[in-house]
Design an enzyme around this catalytic site. Structure first.
Site, PDB file in Angstrom:
ATOM      1  N   HIS A 266       0.846  -1.200   0.000  1.00  0.00           N
ATOM      2  CA  HIS A 266       0.000   0.000   0.000  1.00  0.00           C
ATOM      3  C   HIS A 266       0.877   1.244   0.000  1.00  0.00           C
ATOM      4  CE1 HIS A 266      -0.137   0.443   4.734  1.00  0.00           C
ATOM      5  NE2 HIS A 266       1.080   0.460   4.262  1.00  0.00           N
TER       6      HIS A 266
ATOM      7  N   CYS B 276       5.633   6.666   3.927  1.00  0.00           N
ATOM      8  CA  CYS B 276       4.457   5.902   3.480  1.00  0.00           C
ATOM      9  C   CYS B 276       3.813   6.532   2.249  1.00  0.00           C
ATOM     10  CB  CYS B 276       3.422   5.804   4.596  1.00  0.00           C
ATOM     11  SG  CYS B 276       4.028   4.982   6.062  1.00  0.00           S
TER      12      CYS B 276
ATOM     13  N   HIS C 112       4.800   0.029  -0.519  1.00  0.00           N
ATOM     14  CA  HIS C 112       5.660  -0.838   0.287  1.00  0.00           C
ATOM     15  C   HIS C 112       4.733  -1.872   0.917  1.00  0.00           C
ATOM     16  CE1 HIS C 112       4.058   2.164   3.040  1.00  0.00           C
ATOM     17  NE2 HIS C 112       4.120   1.218   3.958  1.00  0.00           N
TER      18      HIS C 112
ATOM     19  N   HIS D  33       3.581  -5.157   3.861  1.00  0.00           N
ATOM     20  CA  HIS D  33       3.577  -5.677   5.231  1.00  0.00           C
ATOM     21  C   HIS D  33       3.064  -7.115   5.229  1.00  0.00           C
ATOM     22  CE1 HIS D  33       4.222  -1.735   7.059  1.00  0.00           C
ATOM     23  NE2 HIS D  33       3.327  -1.237   6.229  1.00  0.00           N
TER      24      HIS D  33
ATOM     25  N   ASP E 122      -4.954 -10.720  -0.058  1.00  0.00           N
ATOM     26  CA  ASP E 122      -3.633 -11.336   0.059  1.00  0.00           C
ATOM     27  C   ASP E 122      -2.858 -11.204  -1.253  1.00  0.00           C
ATOM     28  OD1 ASP E 122      -1.559 -12.747   1.283  1.00  0.00           O
ATOM     29  OD2 ASP E 122      -2.295 -14.662   0.506  1.00  0.00           O
ATOM     30  N   HIS E 123      -1.618 -10.743  -1.121  1.00  0.00           N
ATOM     31  CA  HIS E 123      -0.744 -10.530  -2.277  1.00  0.00           C
ATOM     32  C   HIS E 123      -1.350  -9.543  -3.281  1.00  0.00           C
ATOM     33  CE1 HIS E 123       1.336 -13.857  -0.433  1.00  0.00           C
ATOM     34  NE2 HIS E 123       2.386 -13.537  -1.150  1.00  0.00           N
TER      35      HIS E 123
ATOM     36  N   GLU F   2      -0.404  -4.477  11.649  1.00  0.00           N
ATOM     37  CA  GLU F   2       0.399  -4.120  10.476  1.00  0.00           C
ATOM     38  C   GLU F   2       1.823  -4.630  10.653  1.00  0.00           C
ATOM     39  OE1 GLU F   2       0.314  -0.087   8.188  1.00  0.00           O
ATOM     40  OE2 GLU F   2       1.997  -0.031   9.581  1.00  0.00           O
TER      41      GLU F   2
END
Lengths: 140, 136
Positions: B14, B33, B39, B41, B79-80, B124
């Site tokens: 994100h 950010c 980037h 998590h 996810d991903h 996070e």
């Protein structure tokens, strides 16, 4: 939309549990090994939970940089790598983790105004932790 | 009343940017950010439901069903993924952990039948998590 945000910080400090209101024998009986006159240390894990409406413009309860800055300046610099017994907060009270919780809660409550303070939680070791939420009930 | 928590993990990327703000304001508020390439998590999601224990099954909720709902509504979608570009909620909202917890709550709340949603917790990182208990 109200959300609750928790941030964890680490610090290390030493302390000795000893009450001036008790005799030597009472102190030894009450605090056991923690009454060792030379003190001992812990790696403390501090969790600070704040809450508030999620700001429409930023998507945040509060800016983490503000919270991190406040905790670094007002809490970590005060307690990290210090002997808690020598700090002003523990002149009158024994630096148990209960009292450390309330001292840190009070510092945040007085000085951090960007979000509502829900609670402070401190792990003294992996086996014990303490929480303080002021007058409020701890949320489940 | 019994509370049951199911944990799941997902990885996503994100970045934080509000198009209504100037580039300087975005940079000041969001710092690193704000990097438009994003980037990532490893998120940990904890979903807590509550209800009475069914006397026949001994369950608050059928865990298999809960797991299926979690997979379908959350993990398959997030996810991903690059949250800003691939998850519809974040075309108009910034994918902060706060908004992620709210979006996951909204995806799950109406899908649960037996038990009621009590809390959505999103980590996070191990040092940062958000709890959302609904709009009340």
């Amino acid at each position: 939309m109200k959300a609750h945000l928790t941030r964890r910080y680490m610090f290390s400090a030493s302390h000795r549990l000893h009450s001036h209101a008790m005799s030597e024998a009472e102190n030894a009986a009450t605090y056991g090994k923690c009454n060792n006159p030379y003190g001992h240390g812990h790696n403390y894990s501090l969790e600070v939970t704040v809450s508030g409406p999620v700001d429409e413009s930023t998507g945040m309860v509060c800016n983490l940089a503000d919270l991190d800055g406040f905790v670094e300046r007002e809490i970590l610099q005060r307690f990290d790598l210090e002997n808690l017994n020598t700090r002003a907060e523990f002149v009158q009270t024994v630096p148990t983790t209960e009292n450390l919780c309330t001292a840190i809660y009070d510092i945040l409550q007085r000085g951090f105004t960007q979000a509502h303070l829900d609670k402070v939680r401190i792990e003294e070791t992996m086996m014990n932790s303490f929480e303080y939420a002021g007058a409020a009930e701890i949320a489940r | 009343m019994v509370y049951l928590t199911r944990k799941a993990e997902f990885a996503a990327s994100h970045y934080y940017h509000n198009p209504d703000l100037t580039p300087e304001e975005n940079q000041r508020i969001f710092g690193k950010c704000n990097n438009p390439n994003g980037h990532g998590h490893n998120y940990t999601l904890e979903v807590t439901v509550k209800g009475e224990v069914d006397p026949r099954s001994g369950f608050v909720v059928d865990l298999k069903q809960l797991k299926e709902i979690l997979h379908r509504e959350v993990l398959d979608a997030m996810d991903h993924r690059f949250l800003n570009k691939e998850v519809p909620e974040f075309s108009t909202r910034i994918p902060t952990t706060e908004n992620l917890a709210i979006a996951i709550w909204q995806r799950l709340a109406s899908k649960l039948k037996q038990a009621r949603l009590h809390r959505v917790r999103v980590y996070e990182t191990p040092d940062l998590f958000v709890d959302f208990y609904g709009e009340a």
